[in-house]
Design a protein around this motif. Structure first.
Motif: not given
Length: 963
Positions: A36-56
């Motif tokens: 779960m860490d390798a396939l979900i958390f790490k990839p999602l943490l590498q793609s920080e959004p730019s919009d305000q809602k996404g940042k929250e």
């Protein structure tokens, strides 16, 4: 508990099996978490959004990752510990099973993970995450889809992520429960089984909690989808959960004020059209006894908030009961600051939220508290208890509240508009308004200490200006925030004191003005201006009767009586540069000024004693009529407190546990003790103790009267023309204190169910006041009162002192001879001689014991004690004479007066005339006509005879010079 060898081996085997099973479970779960860490958390943490809602949402995902990592670390740690135990030990016990022994830690981390997970679900976190357009996410998407097919093939990726991030963890909790249940089944009864049973219960609760948390999150997520952006933008927060919706469980608000009612875990929301109202649950009260006519049906719940009250109406009792239960449980959990575990488990059943709470709220609607922030205690939607109010303009109020209003002691700060300073009120409040005793420290260096009513100064009070520009002090009556009635004004700049009546902050009516130079006058005032004629008493004993100006210049018709007896009567003028001029008649026939004029007493008719200081008496009378309630005592009787710090401490004293030394002065104890003192000696002892105490109502009354007396007659007010005013005032104090004692006694007997004694007539009551109370209170007023007596009798005492000086020149034998003391009464044996000493020159040896006894007259203030000293002096004289004549000897008046005059001349009491007249004026009326009266009359005769001797000597000298 002692166990057999078989039992120990059985327990060891059970623990070993459980440990082995746990090792396999933790190994599998740890591997799952790694994927779960390798396939979900790490990839999602590498793609920080730019919009305000996404940042929250990304911040929430970071927090979820932290909780995930903590859970993974705990699993790994548990795996290592269990593996090490399995490889190194042959014996096992319950303590080796980490999920039991450290159960609280496991539960805490699982709860934190699922709460954070639910927060992410509520804000559509997975939906936003899967829509990411970053290159890293696009590259990883294909790999992730293959991993997610193990969970679902027919749903969206967001739902797959939701499933994969909670289902393995939930399943793992199920495995814990199965493992512990299996262990529990084979354990024998004992402490180990109890420990495991308890652990099973907690993990079952966790299972229920996880299910409820996820259900609430999905329920809330569905709500936010159904509502428009206007509502979600303002209402949607990750931690907020929907508990009930009127669309699911119908209920309506009174007067059609809402289309939809939403109960969240922290607020109650009423939606009407495109607007909504929200109410913090910490300040929501639910009253099931709703009987309002506005309720459409009988199944209503009255909802009470700080500024609004409305009714929720259900169609049947079952729906009402469910809403009532959910509302109360939500309110209770909001007040506790945490949800139940599980959310709707047995912990919450049957418990009602407290009606008394502590919270902060800002008032919005139109009221006296509009825009004010209140922090403090609440009861059924209203400030009640201790609290603090703060307004945006700088005002604040700290104190006691009752049913939404200031009630009890409070401190209020009010900023002054024109300067950066505050008015500080430390006062008692009643139903939202100042009432009772208080101290106000104004921002302009003025201080008011006195009574208030309906937010204005009312009753007795003292206003003092400490500024250097124009210092003054007013002590007296107030009405509607203005000086009205009898009062004393001291102008420290001019060195004047005004004693008289006021109207609307102006001197108005009869008034006496005393100056620092000794001048004293009485006039009629109208709006601060003198009108009509008056009497002006000058320091040289001249007296002017007529009209005069503010600067004491004679104008118009008048009569001037000089100290030498001459009288000038006519018309006076004062022209610029020409001085005082008069046209009239000078009468030189009088040889001496009439004492009725030089010693004229002012204010007796103009200011009846019963009308002075009425404001003090009224407060104490009201206190008695109120039933002497302890919580109101300082409000009515607080004038013994003279600083704001003391006032604050007195309030702290009222609300704290009192020490044993003060128990007897609690109100109920005072009333209880009052009825126990019937005998005169016991009553005097009790009253003496009460009047000396600043905690007893009678002691407080005496303190207030002392302040009023000193404000009038001390310092500048020490003028002989005010003696009778002061004397009758002290007597009246004694009378009123006795009346208040009787009032307290009457109340005490009533509360005990006893019939009070029949009222005695006024004469008997006055006699009690003079004989019992007056001697006890006189020390408080003696310094000012005796000074007035000294000033009044100054001329006679000067003449007497000159006579004493003349008589002191005589040796004892010569003085006895001069005073016509019969020789057989001379104590010649007392004249012990030394070498080269003649008997005829010895002084201050005869009647020495009587002389020393009489000198004690100035050491006491009580007329009773002074009369006892006089009696003792008489007995010492008689004893000395009896020793001389060697038999009991009763002195006849003809023998007593010369002997007493000898003792008086040797005692050299400086202000004997003042002493004599004070005793005569204030002695117990029952002593009139008795021995004390006789001895006092004899002392008066000696005093007058010594004056006449000196006056006769002065006249002889005058005749000699003339001839």
């Amino acid at each position: 508990m002692f166990r057999t060898g078989d039992a120990v081996r059985a327990l060891d085997m059970c623990a070993a099996e459980a440990t082995t099973s746990l090792l396999q479970v933790e190994e599998n779960f740890s591997a799952c978490l790694a994927r779960m860490d390798a396939l979900i958390f790490k990839p999602l943490l590498q793609s920080e959004p730019s919009d305000q809602k996404g940042k929250e949402n990304f911040k929430l995902f970071l927090l979820l990752n932290d909780q995930f990592q903590a859970l993974w670390n705990l699993t790994e740690e548990n795996y290592r510990i269990v593996k090490q135990k399995c490889s190194t030990s042959e014996s096992f016990c319950i303590q080796d099973i980490y999920i039991v022994w450290k159960g609280d830690l496991f539960l805490s981390l699982y709860i934190q993970y699922f709460v954070t997970f639910a927060n992410y679900v509520v804000v559509h976190g997975f939906e936003h995450a899967t829509k990411s357009k970053s290159e890293a996410w696009k590259h990883h998407k294909t790999v992730l889809k293959q991993f997610l097919t193990d969970f679902t093939t027919e749903t969206s990726m967001s739902l797959a992520l939701y499933t994969v991030l909670h289902k393995p963890v939930r399943d793992h909790v199920e495995q814990y429960i199965l493992l512990l249940n299996k262990l529990n089944e084979v354990l024998q009864e004992g402490s180990e089984k109890d420990i495991v049973t308890s652990a099973v219960k907690e993990y079952v609760k966790l299972k229920s909690f996880i299910s409820q948390v996820l259900d609430e999150a999905c329920f809330t997520k569905t709500l936010w989808k159904s509502l428009g952006y206007k509502f979600t933008d303002m209402l949607c927060v990750p931690e907020r959960r929907l508990l009930e919706d009127s669309k699911n469980l119908p209920i309506s608000a009174s007067t059609n004020r809402s289309d939809r009612i939403l109960l969240f875990d922290d607020v109650l929301v009423l939606i009407q059209g495109n607007s909504f109202q929200s109410f913090d649950l910490k300040l929501v009260w639910v009253d099931e006894t709703c009987r309002e006519k506005s309720a459409p049906g009988p199944y209503g719940l009255r909802i009470i908030t700080p500024e609004e009250t409305f009714v929720l109406s259900a169609k049947d009792p079952q729906m009402k009961a469910v809403w009532q239960w959910k509302l109360n449980q939500a309110i209770r959990q909001a007040l506790n600051g945490k949800r139940d575990f599980p959310l709707w488990g047995k912990t919450g059943e049957g418990t009602e939220p407290s009606s008394c709470r502590f919270f902060t709220y800002v008032f919005r609607l139109e009221s006296k508290f509009k825009n004010a922030s209140y922090e403090g205690e609440w009861h059924w939607g209203k400030p009640h208890g201790k609290g603090t109010l703060k307004w945006r303009d700088g005002r604040n109020h700290v104190g006691d509240f009752k049913e939404g209003l200031e009630h009890g002691f409070g401190i209020c700060l009010v900023p002054r508009r024109s300067e950066d300073r505050y008015d500080c009120y430390k006062c008692h409040w009643y139903e939202g308004k100042m009432r009772g005793y208080g101290i106000c420290e104004y921002g302009n260096d003025m201080v008011y200490k006195g009574y208030f009513k309906d937010d204005v100064r009312q009753g007795f009070g003292i206003l003092e200006n400490f500024s250097a520009e124009h210092p003054f002090k007013y002590t007296g009556q107030w009405e509607n925030d203005k000086k009205n009635g009898y009062g004393v004004w001291e102008d420290k700049d001019r060195g004047e004191r005004y004693i008289g009546t006021w109207l609307d902050d102006h001197r108005h009516g009869q008034g006496i003005v005393v100056t620092q130079s000794g001048v004293c006058y009485q006039r009629t005032f109208h709006a601060d201006k003198m009108v009509g004629s008056g009497i002006l008493l000058l320091e040289d004993d001249s007296v002017y009767e007529g009209n005069f100006t503010q600067d004491l210049t004679f104008v118009g018709k008048g009569k001037l009586s000089f100290a030498n007896g001459f009288i000038l009567e006519g018309t006076f003028t004062n022209k610029s540069g020409q001085g005082l001029q008069t046209q009239g008649i000078l009468n030189t026939s009088n040889e001496q000024l009439d004492e009725r004029i030089t010693k004229a007493q002012l204010g007796l008719k103009e200011f009846p004693v019963e009308k002075r200081w009425k404001g003090i008496y009224d407060q104490f009378l009201e206190f008695i009529h109120s039933g002497c309630k302890e919580e109101m005592e300082e409000s009515f009787t607080g004038f013994h407190i003279q600083t704001s710090k003391e006032l604050r401490k007195s309030q702290e004293y009222l609300f704290c546990q009192r020490g044993t030394e003060d128990v007897s002065w609690k109100t109920e104890d005072i009333l209880e003790e009052l009825v126990q003192h019937h005998e005169l000696g016991s009553l005097q002892s009790y009253l003496e103790k009460a009047l000396k105490s600043s905690l007893h109502p009678l002691g407080k009354l005496l303190k207030a009267l002392t302040i009023a007396f000193q404000a009038t007659y001390s310092g500048i007010g020490a003028n002989r023309h005010l003696l009778t005013m002061a004397q009758e005032e002290v007597k009246y104090y004694a009378k009123k204190i006795w009346e208040f004692y009787q009032g307290l006694l009457h109340l005490a007997l009533e509360q005990k169910g006893q019939l009070p004694a029949k009222c005695v007539d006024g004469e008997v009551s006055d006699q009690k006041a003079y004989s019992v109370v007056l001697p006890l209170i006189l020390p408080c007023f003696y310094p000012e009162l005796f000074m007035l007596y000294m000033l009044y009798h100054e001329r006679e005492d000067d003449l007497y002192c000159q006579g004493i000086v003349d008589l002191s020149l005589f040796p004892d034998i010569k003085l006895l001879e001069f005073l016509d003391v019969q020789k057989h009464l001379w104590p010649l044996k007392d004249l012990t001689l030394t070498t080269n000493q003649r008997r005829s020159l010895i002084k201050d040896k005869c009647f020495l014991s009587a002389t020393e006894c009489l000198q004690k007259l100035i050491t006491t203030v009580d007329p009773r004690e002074k009369l006892l000293i006089l009696q003792k002096t008489y007995e010492e004289i008689e004893s000395t004479v009896s020793r001389v004549v060697e038999k009991d000897y009763k002195l006849p008046m003809d023998d007593l007066l010369p002997l007493l005059m000898y003792v008086v001349s040797r005692a050299k009491i400086q202000h004997l005339g003042a002493e004599i007249h004070l005793i005569r004026d204030l002695m117990d009326p029952t002593n009139q006509g008795g021995l004390y009266d006789f001895l006092l009359t004899a002392l008066e005769s000696c005093y007058e005879h010594i004056q006449r001797m000196r006056l006769h000597q002065r006249e002889n000298c005058h005749v000699t010079r003339t001839s």
